[in-house]
Design an enzyme around this catalytic site. Sequence first.
Site, PDB file in Angstrom:
ATOM      1  N   ASP A   1       0.809  -1.219   0.000  1.00 44.70           N
ATOM      2  CA  ASP A   1       0.000   0.000   0.000  1.00 44.70           C
ATOM      3  C   ASP A   1       0.842   1.269   0.000  1.00 44.70           C
ATOM      4  O   ASP A   1       0.529   2.239  -0.666  1.00 44.70           O
ATOM      5  CB  ASP A   1      -0.877   0.042   1.251  1.00 44.70           C
ATOM      6  CG  ASP A   1      -2.076  -0.858   1.094  1.00 44.70           C
ATOM      7  OD1 ASP A   1      -2.063  -1.679   0.141  1.00 44.70           O
ATOM      8  OD2 ASP A   1      -3.004  -0.751   1.910  1.00 44.70           O
TER       9      ASP A   1
ATOM     10  N   ARG B   1     -17.430  -3.177  -4.252  1.00 44.84           N
ATOM     11  CA  ARG B   1     -17.318  -1.782  -4.616  1.00 44.84           C
ATOM     12  C   ARG B   1     -17.215  -1.602  -6.132  1.00 44.84           C
ATOM     13  O   ARG B   1     -17.691  -0.626  -6.683  1.00 44.84           O
ATOM     14  CB  ARG B   1     -16.100  -1.147  -3.941  1.00 44.84           C
ATOM     15  CG  ARG B   1     -16.016   0.322  -4.304  1.00 44.84           C
ATOM     16  CD  ARG B   1     -15.139   1.091  -3.380  1.00 44.84           C
ATOM     17  NE  ARG B   1     -13.754   0.692  -3.507  1.00 44.84           N
ATOM     18  CZ  ARG B   1     -12.759   1.290  -2.875  1.00 44.84           C
ATOM     19  NH1 ARG B   1     -13.025   2.283  -2.053  1.00 44.84           N
ATOM     20  NH2 ARG B   1     -11.535   0.891  -3.035  1.00 44.84           N
TER      21      ARG B   1
ATOM     22  N   GLU C   1     -12.241   4.962  13.958  1.00 49.98           N
ATOM     23  CA  GLU C   1     -12.555   3.538  13.796  1.00 49.98           C
ATOM     24  C   GLU C   1     -11.335   2.785  13.293  1.00 49.98           C
ATOM     25  O   GLU C   1     -10.513   3.355  12.584  1.00 49.98           O
ATOM     26  CB  GLU C   1     -13.662   3.368  12.737  1.00 49.98           C
ATOM     27  CG  GLU C   1     -14.938   4.098  13.049  1.00 49.98           C
ATOM     28  CD  GLU C   1     -15.909   4.074  11.861  1.00 49.98           C
ATOM     29  OE1 GLU C   1     -15.555   3.547  10.789  1.00 49.98           O
ATOM     30  OE2 GLU C   1     -17.020   4.593  12.023  1.00 49.98           O
TER      31      GLU C   1
ATOM     32  N   LYS D   1      -9.368   0.605  10.728  1.00 45.89           N
ATOM     33  CA  LYS D   1      -9.503   0.379   9.295  1.00 45.89           C
ATOM     34  C   LYS D   1      -9.134  -1.077   9.045  1.00 45.89           C
ATOM     35  O   LYS D   1      -7.968  -1.465   9.155  1.00 45.89           O
ATOM     36  CB  LYS D   1      -8.569   1.318   8.525  1.00 45.89           C
ATOM     37  CG  LYS D   1      -8.722   1.217   7.020  1.00 45.89           C
ATOM     38  CD  LYS D   1      -7.920   2.330   6.357  1.00 45.89           C
ATOM     39  CE  LYS D   1      -8.145   2.447   4.873  1.00 45.89           C
ATOM     40  NZ  LYS D   1      -8.083   1.225   4.123  1.00 45.89           N
TER      41      LYS D   1
HETATM   42  S1  IVH Z   1     -15.322   4.451   5.433  1.00 47.67           S
HETATM   43  C1  IVH Z   1     -16.657   7.198   2.132  1.00 47.67           C
HETATM   44  N1  IVH Z   1     -14.516   3.014   7.484  1.00 47.67           N
HETATM   45  O1  IVH Z   1     -11.052   1.344   3.450  1.00 47.67           O
HETATM   46  C2  IVH Z   1     -16.206   6.362   3.252  1.00 47.67           C
HETATM   47  N2  IVH Z   1     -13.732   2.428   5.318  1.00 47.67           N
HETATM   48  O2  IVH Z   1      -9.503   3.155   1.776  1.00 47.67           O
HETATM   49  C3  IVH Z   1     -15.562   5.117   2.794  1.00 47.67           C
HETATM   50  N3  IVH Z   1     -12.296   0.449   5.269  1.00 47.67           N
HETATM   51  O3  IVH Z   1     -13.324   1.481   0.777  1.00 47.67           O
HETATM   52  C4  IVH Z   1     -15.278   4.080   3.729  1.00 47.67           C
HETATM   53  N4  IVH Z   1     -12.355   0.026   7.430  1.00 47.67           N
HETATM   54  O4  IVH Z   1     -13.071  -0.738   2.081  1.00 47.67           O
HETATM   55  C5  IVH Z   1     -14.451   3.206   6.149  1.00 47.67           C
HETATM   56  N5  IVH Z   1     -13.895   1.811   9.393  1.00 47.67           N
HETATM   57  C6  IVH Z   1     -13.849   1.994   8.058  1.00 47.67           C
HETATM   58  C7  IVH Z   1     -13.094   1.127   7.209  1.00 47.67           C
HETATM   59  C8  IVH Z   1     -13.061   1.404   5.839  1.00 47.67           C
HETATM   60  C9  IVH Z   1     -11.885  -0.370   6.237  1.00 47.67           C
HETATM   61  C10 IVH Z   1     -11.935   0.314   3.833  1.00 47.67           C
HETATM   62  C11 IVH Z   1     -13.109   0.415   2.901  1.00 47.67           C
HETATM   63  C12 IVH Z   1     -12.853   1.632   2.066  1.00 47.67           C
HETATM   64  C13 IVH Z   1     -11.355   1.712   2.123  1.00 47.67           C
HETATM   65  C14 IVH Z   1     -10.884   3.116   1.825  1.00 47.67           C
END
Ligand code: IVH
Length: 667
Positions: free
Chosen positions: A33, A136, A113, A115
């Site tokens: 990444d 997605r 949160e 990730k």
């Molecule tokens: S919010 C518009 N919350 O990370 C908001 N994403 O790099 C989009 N992901 O596509 C997502 N944990 O697949 C959100 N607590 C979390 C997450 C999270 C993992 C992933 C998700 C997103 C990607 C973005």
Amino acid sequence: MDADPKAEIENLRAQIAEHDRLYYKEAQPRIDDQAYDRLKEQLADLETAHPQLARAVPSVASVGDDRIDGFVTRIHRMPMLSLDNTYNMEELIDFGNRLEKRFPEDSLRYLVEPKIDGVAVCLTYEEGHFTRAVTRGNGTEGDEITANVQHISGIPATIEDAPEILEVRGEIYMRHAEFERINAEREANDQPLYANPRNLAAGTVKLLDPNQARERRLEIALYGIGACQPEGFFSSQSAIHEKLAAWEFRVLEKQWLANGIKEAAKSIEALDSLRQNFDYPTDGAVIKLDDFRLQRAAGSTAKAPRWAIAYKFEAERAQTRLEDIQMQIGRTGAITPVAILQPVQLAGTVVARATLHNEDEIRRKDLRPGDTVVVQKAGEIIPQVLSVVESERPGDSQPFDFAAKLRELGIEAARDPSDSAWRVLSSDAPALQMRALQHFASRACMDIANLGTAIVEQLVLRGMARDPADLYSLQTGQLLELDKFAEKSAANLIDALEKSKSQDLWRLLHGLGIPHVGKQSAKDLAAAFGSLDSLAIAPLEQLESIDGVGTIMAQSLVDWFANPTHQERIDRLRAHGVNFSSANTQTASGGALSGKTLVLTGTLPGLTRDEATQMIEAAGGRTSSSVSQKTDYLLAGEASGSKYSKAQKLGIPVLDEAGFRELIEPA
Ligand code: IVH
């Protein structure tokens, strides 16, 4: 670099597109990444410096594209955006300052949160009923994967008092234990290993056969919503979490409400130390403005919301020398290249070896013995060789030639087009003979003490033993020719061989190295057939009818016993007086679990899996790896997962450790 910016931008775009394809479509990323994010950053910088060269509208592919053939495409009611990300605290503070400037009247609250490193998913509910799950995709439309997620627990079929239309969003991921279970199984079957849990999760949701998907345990955590009609149902991010939990969605196990960005930064640190104990991969924190009114006012770019940011944790890495690439031969002949590294300290352990998966992986990374390489241990898992430090490459270095290396080692092999693995061609290859003899003698098989690797190598190289049956013809006089062998050690080995002749059938069966037959299957087969001779003549259907034996294993057994070389080997073993029968057919009849089949799931507080299995067998029962009508009890360490829900569906009693102990050791 004084290169032409136009060419450089095009080059970066092409590189990014290729890495997007590898990551999203193939679930086989070539760079990590951080390296990917660096490319994106370089491109963004160049585009800022040369606005005339920037794309007017970011391409749809700016969030990648995971769609593949074989799935139905569905349009998201609301696009699934990506997140801006950063690796440093200053940028996080900048993000907070921007929002403070934008909303001078408000005191800003953030939700922090974890990730989770998995695959994004969108679940649609219509009038409270779950209708589909979609990936997605390109952000606008994705692949429908409903059949592959049906068995994941934490997705309610219906939700009460729900908005008419609701898109619930989250992450599908895999726990480390499950990742390791599947890789161990693949290793035992000589299949190429998966690099990390994210790739395996991504590969699993995209399996064309839902039955295959069901055999791998996936998890889900929901953390957001997309379209919602009527609007205004939720007022904040924290309210979403509460509501999702009340509806019995699986949600994030931890989150922090923070007043102001400085407090959010503290929560990120708290998360970073906690996540070491999470048994699933997390690669950062997501910081979201809590209040929906402010979220709406902040808005989004084409790619990402302005009210959220991902803070990514750096994986631990180190540089070291790739001393050699060795070939490891699996028991059925698959060849796995292994990096032999100059030992280096990394994430608390010394790393000296790393699997390189297969020939393609070595070519993609252009790894060459003598190179300085970057190795990474992402938290807890297997070390990976990430890339080569090209500036340190010796001048006379040549690309690694996989086929030539095999020739040099005298290994005759061919590449299997089905899975890009090389396999040893002839079972006569000395390396394979050694591997087979080691397996036969190992503790999990015939348990022949005094028959270590060094001795096996000599036996094969001197032509004294090619297959397990030959071992029983060895004479003391021959053994004395071996290095470091004296009367005493020779006598000990002869004695150990003699003793091994009376081992139970399952040990012999496991030791024969029949592809796909592992230890538990060998036990199942031995118990079901009682003798090698009845097993050898069993037709496919009879084999398949045994719990724990699938079509692939059944076919493999039929093929193996049909091979004249193997028949002849069996005859020689018989002539030497090796035991062909099982004492375990009616194992411990009268035991508390006599005739019962148990399935284990989760981690038990006071017993390892092996200990629990031993106790079950000692009480006359057997274990199986999957829950079916034939299962009598589920022994569950945690009340979750697909086995648990399946057992409940089938009305199979579920035991915890205490209940299990009570059952086998009634007070
Ligand atoms: S919010 C518009 N919350 O990370 C908001 N994403 O790099 C989009 N992901 O596509 C997502 N944990 O697949 C959100 N607590 C979390 C997450 C999270 C993992 C992933 C998700 C997103 C990607 C973005």
